[in-house]
Design an enzyme around this catalytic site. Sequence first.
Site, PDB file in Angstrom:
ATOM      1  N   CYS A   1       0.347  24.128 -19.681  1.00  0.00           N
ATOM      2  CA  CYS A   1       0.062  22.920 -20.462  1.00  0.00           C
ATOM      3  C   CYS A   1       1.087  21.789 -20.222  1.00  0.00           C
ATOM      4  CB  CYS A   1      -0.001  23.260 -21.949  1.00  0.00           C
ATOM      5  SG  CYS A   1       1.102  24.600 -22.422  1.00  0.00           S
TER       6      CYS A   1
ATOM      7  N   HIS B   1       1.791  18.544 -27.156  1.00  0.00           N
ATOM      8  CA  HIS B   1       3.141  18.642 -26.619  1.00  0.00           C
ATOM      9  C   HIS B   1       3.625  17.223 -26.269  1.00  0.00           C
ATOM     10  CE1 HIS B   1       2.487  22.837 -26.517  1.00  0.00           C
ATOM     11  NE2 HIS B   1       2.429  23.062 -25.219  1.00  0.00           N
TER      12      HIS B   1
HETATM   13  P1  NAP Z   1      -4.317  33.445 -28.942  1.00  0.00           P
HETATM   14  O1  NAP Z   1      -4.747  32.414 -29.910  1.00  0.00           O
HETATM   15  O2  NAP Z   1      -3.289  34.433 -29.366  1.00  0.00           O
HETATM   16  O3  NAP Z   1      -5.618  34.228 -28.411  1.00  0.00           O
HETATM   17  C1  NAP Z   1      -5.552  35.299 -27.520  1.00  0.00           C
HETATM   18  C2  NAP Z   1      -6.958  35.653 -27.084  1.00  0.00           C
HETATM   19  O4  NAP Z   1      -6.889  36.699 -26.117  1.00  0.00           O
HETATM   20  C3  NAP Z   1      -7.799  36.189 -28.236  1.00  0.00           C
HETATM   21  O5  NAP Z   1      -9.151  35.883 -28.015  1.00  0.00           O
HETATM   22  C4  NAP Z   1      -7.585  37.697 -28.095  1.00  0.00           C
HETATM   23  O6  NAP Z   1      -8.611  38.464 -28.671  1.00  0.00           O
HETATM   24  C5  NAP Z   1      -7.621  37.815 -26.589  1.00  0.00           C
HETATM   25  N1  NAP Z   1      -6.991  39.056 -26.136  1.00  0.00           N
HETATM   26  C6  NAP Z   1      -5.727  39.468 -26.347  1.00  0.00           C
HETATM   27  N2  NAP Z   1      -5.536  40.698 -25.809  1.00  0.00           N
HETATM   28  C7  NAP Z   1      -6.700  41.036 -25.231  1.00  0.00           C
HETATM   29  C8  NAP Z   1      -7.156  42.192 -24.542  1.00  0.00           C
HETATM   30  N3  NAP Z   1      -6.365  43.229 -24.321  1.00  0.00           N
HETATM   31  N4  NAP Z   1      -8.437  42.213 -24.087  1.00  0.00           N
HETATM   32  C9  NAP Z   1      -9.262  41.177 -24.323  1.00  0.00           C
HETATM   33  N5  NAP Z   1      -8.896  40.054 -24.994  1.00  0.00           N
HETATM   34  C10 NAP Z   1      -7.635  39.993 -25.443  1.00  0.00           C
HETATM   35  O7  NAP Z   1      -3.732  32.801 -27.635  1.00  0.00           O
HETATM   36  P2  NAP Z   1      -4.176  31.457 -26.886  1.00  0.00           P
HETATM   37  O8  NAP Z   1      -3.251  30.361 -27.278  1.00  0.00           O
HETATM   38  O9  NAP Z   1      -5.640  31.242 -27.007  1.00  0.00           O
HETATM   39  O10 NAP Z   1      -3.751  31.784 -25.405  1.00  0.00           O
HETATM   40  C11 NAP Z   1      -4.264  32.863 -24.703  1.00  0.00           C
HETATM   41  C12 NAP Z   1      -3.665  32.869 -23.309  1.00  0.00           C
HETATM   42  O11 NAP Z   1      -4.042  31.709 -22.612  1.00  0.00           O
HETATM   43  C13 NAP Z   1      -2.121  32.830 -23.293  1.00  0.00           C
HETATM   44  O12 NAP Z   1      -1.566  34.125 -23.393  1.00  0.00           O
HETATM   45  C14 NAP Z   1      -1.820  32.169 -22.009  1.00  0.00           C
HETATM   46  O13 NAP Z   1      -1.751  33.096 -20.937  1.00  0.00           O
HETATM   47  C15 NAP Z   1      -2.983  31.245 -21.833  1.00  0.00           C
HETATM   48  N6  NAP Z   1      -2.671  29.854 -22.202  1.00  0.00           N
HETATM   49  C16 NAP Z   1      -2.767  28.987 -21.228  1.00  0.00           C
HETATM   50  C17 NAP Z   1      -2.533  27.664 -21.440  1.00  0.00           C
HETATM   51  C18 NAP Z   1      -2.690  26.744 -20.269  1.00  0.00           C
HETATM   52  O14 NAP Z   1      -3.397  27.008 -19.352  1.00  0.00           O
HETATM   53  N7  NAP Z   1      -2.093  25.647 -20.208  1.00  0.00           N
HETATM   54  C19 NAP Z   1      -2.181  27.204 -22.689  1.00  0.00           C
HETATM   55  C20 NAP Z   1      -2.083  28.120 -23.718  1.00  0.00           C
HETATM   56  C21 NAP Z   1      -2.351  29.451 -23.440  1.00  0.00           C
HETATM   57  P3  NAP Z   1      -8.519  39.141 -30.151  1.00  0.00           P
HETATM   58  O15 NAP Z   1      -9.130  38.177 -31.114  1.00  0.00           O
HETATM   59  O16 NAP Z   1      -9.357  40.365 -29.972  1.00  0.00           O
HETATM   60  O17 NAP Z   1      -7.094  39.419 -30.410  1.00  0.00           O
HETATM   61  C1  3JM Z   2       1.115  29.912 -22.383  1.00  0.00           C
HETATM   62  O1  3JM Z   2       0.454  37.277 -21.923  1.00  0.00           O
HETATM   63  C2  3JM Z   2       1.268  36.412 -21.574  1.00  0.00           C
HETATM   64  O2  3JM Z   2       2.328  36.698 -20.997  1.00  0.00           O
HETATM   65  C3  3JM Z   2       0.895  34.981 -21.844  1.00  0.00           C
HETATM   66  C4  3JM Z   2       2.040  34.094 -22.136  1.00  0.00           C
HETATM   67  C5  3JM Z   2       1.659  32.640 -22.184  1.00  0.00           C
HETATM   68  C6  3JM Z   2       1.463  31.877 -21.028  1.00  0.00           C
HETATM   69  C7  3JM Z   2       1.444  32.540 -19.680  1.00  0.00           C
HETATM   70  O3  3JM Z   2       2.508  32.829 -19.144  1.00  0.00           O
HETATM   71  O4  3JM Z   2       0.329  32.768 -19.209  1.00  0.00           O
HETATM   72  C8  3JM Z   2       1.555  32.026 -23.423  1.00  0.00           C
HETATM   73  C9  3JM Z   2       1.279  30.684 -23.515  1.00  0.00           C
HETATM   74  C10 3JM Z   2       1.219  30.524 -21.129  1.00  0.00           C
HETATM   75  C11 3JM Z   2       1.064  29.680 -19.923  1.00  0.00           C
HETATM   76  O5  3JM Z   2       0.203  28.759 -19.970  1.00  0.00           O
HETATM   77  O6  3JM Z   2       1.786  29.842 -18.957  1.00  0.00           O
END
Ligand code: NAP
Ligand code: 3JM
Length: 340
Positions: free
Chosen positions: A133, A246
């Site tokens: 992000c 952010h």
């Molecule tokens: P979040 O609100 O904690 O949501 C996590 C999601 O992943 C929920 O739907 C959860 O399902 C699911 N999940 C977790 N463990 C799983 C598993 N073992 N199998 C299947 N589904 C699973 O987190 P978020 O902010 O949405 O972010 C999720 C991920 O996206 C982060 O960890 C990061 O890698 C990425 N992210 C990327 C960006 C970016 O691209 N810039 C920004 C933010 C986050 P449940 O409801 O079942 O727990």
């Molecule tokens: C944003 O499961 C993880 O390690 C996810 C951690 C995480 C990440 C990531 O590294 O994918 C949380 C929030 C990010 C990201 O966008 O890099």
Amino acid sequence: MKKKLYNVAIAGATGVVGKEFLKILEERNFPVGEIRLLASERSAGARLEFKGKEEPVRLLDEETFEGIDIGLFSPGASVSAKYAPKAGKAGCIVVDNTSQFRMDPDVPLVVPEVNPEAIAGYKKKNIIANPNCSTIQMVVALKPIHDKYRIKRIVVSTYQSVSGAGKEAMEELSEQVRNLFNMRSPEVKVLPHQIAFNCLPQIDSFLENGYTKEEMKMVNETRKIFGDDTVRVTATTVRVPVFVSHSESVNIETEKPITPQEVKKLLSKAPGVTVVDDPKEGLYPMPIDAAGLDDVFVGRIRKDESIENGINMWIVSDNLRKGAALNAVQIAEVLIKDYI
Ligand code: NAP
Ligand code: 3JM
């Protein structure tokens, strides 16, 4: 002629990024045929609304991705590591939001306003990575400047909202504020320390070099997206008690002479950027104004008087939209327009 529809899976559908995917697909009228919502056993069986209909959430574990055209993934890095290659092999093109594949030379890392041409490289693994992000909003604002003046060095400090750490971190900030106002001690569960009325100079874990993984994501991803390893980048990433959006203080040094007026002019024409810069009127970008909007907002554009060719600026964007779900949906839009 009937419009072609695409079957879309959302892995991590119940998370803050997953829910934003649903909103954005609907808002932008993405041509969705079947929508398949996937999460862990914690949420399997729940229902989420899409286009006025309740859709069931299924367990990702049993998913084969047969018949799915596009997979929008945000289930965390280790889960993407396991399922994105599986989906890719089954013919589903994955746009992955985690850090898992970003630096893989066989996976393009894409911001559509910056390097849309890189999408063509998806065929090796059927995976396209969405940058972090903080990287996304910075490169959207800096690309037009890099193209014209060549950026030699970037010094960035971030002020990142708790939604970047997921739904539990958002709940943690609310709960800590409630507890503190009720004379109870705040509980620390997700973030490394109390976030209410505090700032944490740690996002993700620390590396051997003293930087955090989040800081090194900004360094390495920026270079890959610009396709230019000579740009020097250094970052300090900080979590602040803001729910969404952010903010970044960005200092750049360019090869060619540059003025704040030129930067304002250039950025006011740049795709995906809105300049909000009228300090006399108290106008500059703020997280509460950017939340829920699509653009990257830039203000406080001024000369860095300590060096020859330097500019300081303040960049704000909704981390769940342009920083995550919107950027991924924009990638999917280019895919269906030009590739599939
Ligand atoms: P979040 O609100 O904690 O949501 C996590 C999601 O992943 C929920 O739907 C959860 O399902 C699911 N999940 C977790 N463990 C799983 C598993 N073992 N199998 C299947 N589904 C699973 O987190 P978020 O902010 O949405 O972010 C999720 C991920 O996206 C982060 O960890 C990061 O890698 C990425 N992210 C990327 C960006 C970016 O691209 N810039 C920004 C933010 C986050 P449940 O409801 O079942 O727990
Ligand atoms: C944003 O499961 C993880 O390690 C996810 C951690 C995480 C990440 C990531 O590294 O994918 C949380 C929030 C990010 C990201 O966008 O890099």
